[in-house]
Design an enzyme around this catalytic site. Structure first.
Site, PDB file in Angstrom:
ATOM      1  N   THR A  77      -5.418  30.929  -3.211  1.00  0.00           N
ATOM      2  CA  THR A  77      -5.831  29.924  -4.025  1.00  0.00           C
ATOM      3  C   THR A  77      -6.031  30.385  -5.696  1.00  0.00           C
ATOM      4  OG1 THR A  77      -8.177  30.253  -3.328  1.00  0.00           O
ATOM      5  CG2 THR A  77      -6.840  28.403  -2.072  1.00  0.00           C
ATOM      6  N   TYR A 116      -0.653  14.216   0.955  1.00  0.00           N
ATOM      7  CA  TYR A 116      -2.178  13.872   1.697  1.00  0.00           C
ATOM      8  C   TYR A 116      -1.658  12.879   2.567  1.00  0.00           C
ATOM      9  CZ  TYR A 116      -3.469  16.211  -2.355  1.00  0.00           C
ATOM     10  OH  TYR A 116      -4.091  17.092  -3.338  1.00  0.00           O
ATOM     11  N   ASP A 124       0.826   7.166  -3.648  1.00  0.00           N
ATOM     12  CA  ASP A 124       0.936   8.318  -3.204  1.00  0.00           C
ATOM     13  C   ASP A 124       2.221   9.051  -2.844  1.00  0.00           C
ATOM     14  OD1 ASP A 124      -1.433  10.220  -3.205  1.00  0.00           O
ATOM     15  OD2 ASP A 124      -1.780  10.004  -1.266  1.00  0.00           O
ATOM     16  N   GLU A 158      -3.282  30.661   4.418  1.00  0.00           N
ATOM     17  CA  GLU A 158      -3.763  30.525   2.980  1.00  0.00           C
ATOM     18  C   GLU A 158      -5.039  31.454   2.871  1.00  0.00           C
ATOM     19  OE1 GLU A 158      -4.442  26.836   0.768  1.00  0.00           O
ATOM     20  OE2 GLU A 158      -6.521  27.459   1.062  1.00  0.00           O
ATOM     21  N   ARG A 177      -2.370  19.999  -9.492  1.00  0.00           N
ATOM     22  CA  ARG A 177      -2.645  19.503 -10.561  1.00  0.00           C
ATOM     23  C   ARG A 177      -4.163  20.086 -10.811  1.00  0.00           C
ATOM     24  NH1 ARG A 177      -6.096  13.999 -11.059  1.00  0.00           N
ATOM     25  NH2 ARG A 177      -7.520  15.371  -9.905  1.00  0.00           N
ATOM     26  N   ALA A 190     -10.624  27.641 -11.082  1.00  0.00           N
ATOM     27  CA  ALA A 190     -10.826  27.134 -12.485  1.00  0.00           C
ATOM     28  C   ALA A 190     -11.193  27.609 -13.515  1.00  0.00           C
ATOM     29  CB  ALA A 190     -11.351  25.499 -12.005  1.00  0.00           C
ATOM     30  N   ASP A 238      -8.754  19.973  -9.115  1.00  0.00           N
ATOM     31  CA  ASP A 238      -9.506  19.088  -9.296  1.00  0.00           C
ATOM     32  C   ASP A 238     -10.002  18.769 -10.622  1.00  0.00           C
ATOM     33  OD1 ASP A 238      -9.689  19.436  -6.623  1.00  0.00           O
ATOM     34  OD2 ASP A 238     -11.119  20.888  -6.290  1.00  0.00           O
ATOM     35  N   HIS A 267      -1.120  30.041  -5.879  1.00  0.00           N
ATOM     36  CA  HIS A 267      -1.564  28.734  -6.473  1.00  0.00           C
ATOM     37  C   HIS A 267      -1.710  28.611  -8.019  1.00  0.00           C
ATOM     38  CE1 HIS A 267      -3.113  26.989  -2.336  1.00  0.00           C
ATOM     39  NE2 HIS A 267      -2.201  28.021  -2.143  1.00  0.00           N
TER      40      HIS A 267
END
EC number: 1.5.1.54
Length: 292
Positions: free
Chosen positions: A59, A152, A165, A28, A118, A62, A120, A88
């Protein structure tokens, strides 16, 4: 008399050979914010490309500027290396219309892989908030994207419990996700328990462990507190007294990552995703020692 030196050497060689023949890696990156960081990124990409990874991922910021940088970076990496590059994509701060536009642009330019997230939570109150499962459904309606989602092992910071989860991950898989990439972790048992839970709940995709080679332990502690990642006591002891010794921290971080990959490989894990932080030295060293 048995030659124990040769015996132990043969065992070590066999273990490395088993790892070399049975695992693959992916890496990544994040979009560079200036020319210096861009030069550093390309140095990292060029070096890690030599390892013939399964894929790269980039990545997604936002805000609009970061989004454009992600798109440009994904395109450049894919065109320059020919290695599958996954973009991403987050949905919390966007609309279905905008997400469709972005997805069409990726597909039409040859980018067929997406890491659907989703994103942050932000201070701004977004109405009609979308979740990762909604994004997976949207992408699959547009084209047959190869979609990765997040998982997670030590619980998402906003999750109520393990059951919720797992249920959330299953929804993403049922919507069309091909694999899950985990949040980084250091407690191998957490990953194995999580994988067992996935199997029990008929989640049959690959659960790829996210490996974060430690370069700066102080930064790691701050980040871990925000992401619900537990740092084991043995690890705290290892880095004790090394706040000003980044060189030694990197050596220890490499050793921990190598040990994790070896142990997880013995548990049948075949794919590993490295969070490189756009630094090639420690990640390349780890993969080189493992014979990748």
């Amino acid at each position: 008399m048995k030659n124990y030196s040769q015996y132990h050497q043969d065992i070590m060689n066999q273990k490395l050979e088993n790892i070399r023949n049975n695992i693959q890696c992916s890496f990544e990156f994040f979009p560079p914010k200036n020319s210096f960081l861009e030069e550093n990124l390309w140095s990292t990409v060029n070096r890690l490309s030599l390892l013939k990874p399964k894929f790269f991922s980039v990545t997604y910021g936002a805000n609009t500027g970061e989004r454009e940088k992600t798109y440009d970076t994904v395109q450049k990496i894919y065109k320059k290396t020919g290695i599958i590059t996954a973009a991403h994509l987050t949905c919390i701060d966007s609309t279905p219309h905008k997400l469709k536009e972005i997805a069409y642009n990726y597909w039409n330019s040859g980018i067929k892989s997406i890491v659907a997230l989703r994103g942050d939570t932000l201070e701004k109150d977004y109405r009609h908030t979308m979740y990762a499962v909604d994004l997976v459904l949207l992408l699959k309606k547009i084209a047959d994207f190869d979609i990765s989602v997040a998982a997670y092992p030590e619980l998402h910071p906003e999750s109520k419990n393990v059951k919720s989860d797992i249920l959330n991950l299953k929804k993403k898989v049922d919507a069309g996700a091909s694999r899950a990439i985990t949040q980084f972790f250091f407690n191998i048992e957490s990953y194995l328990r999580f994988r067992d839970n996935c199997i029990k709940n008929k989640i049959n995709i690959d659960i790829i462990p996210g490996i974060l080679p430690v370069c700066n332990f102080q930064k790691l502690k701050r980040f871990s507190s925000m992401t619900n990642v537990k740092i084991p006591k043995w690890m705290l002891d290892m880095f004790n007294g090394l706040d000003d010794d980044i060189f030694t921290q990197k050596i220890i971080g490499s050793s921990i990552a190598i040990d994790m990959v070896k142990k997880l490989s013995c548990e049948g894990v075949k794919n590993f995703h490295f969070y490189t932080l756009n630094q090639s030295d420690i990640t390349y060293s780890i993969c080189h020692i493992l014979g990748l």
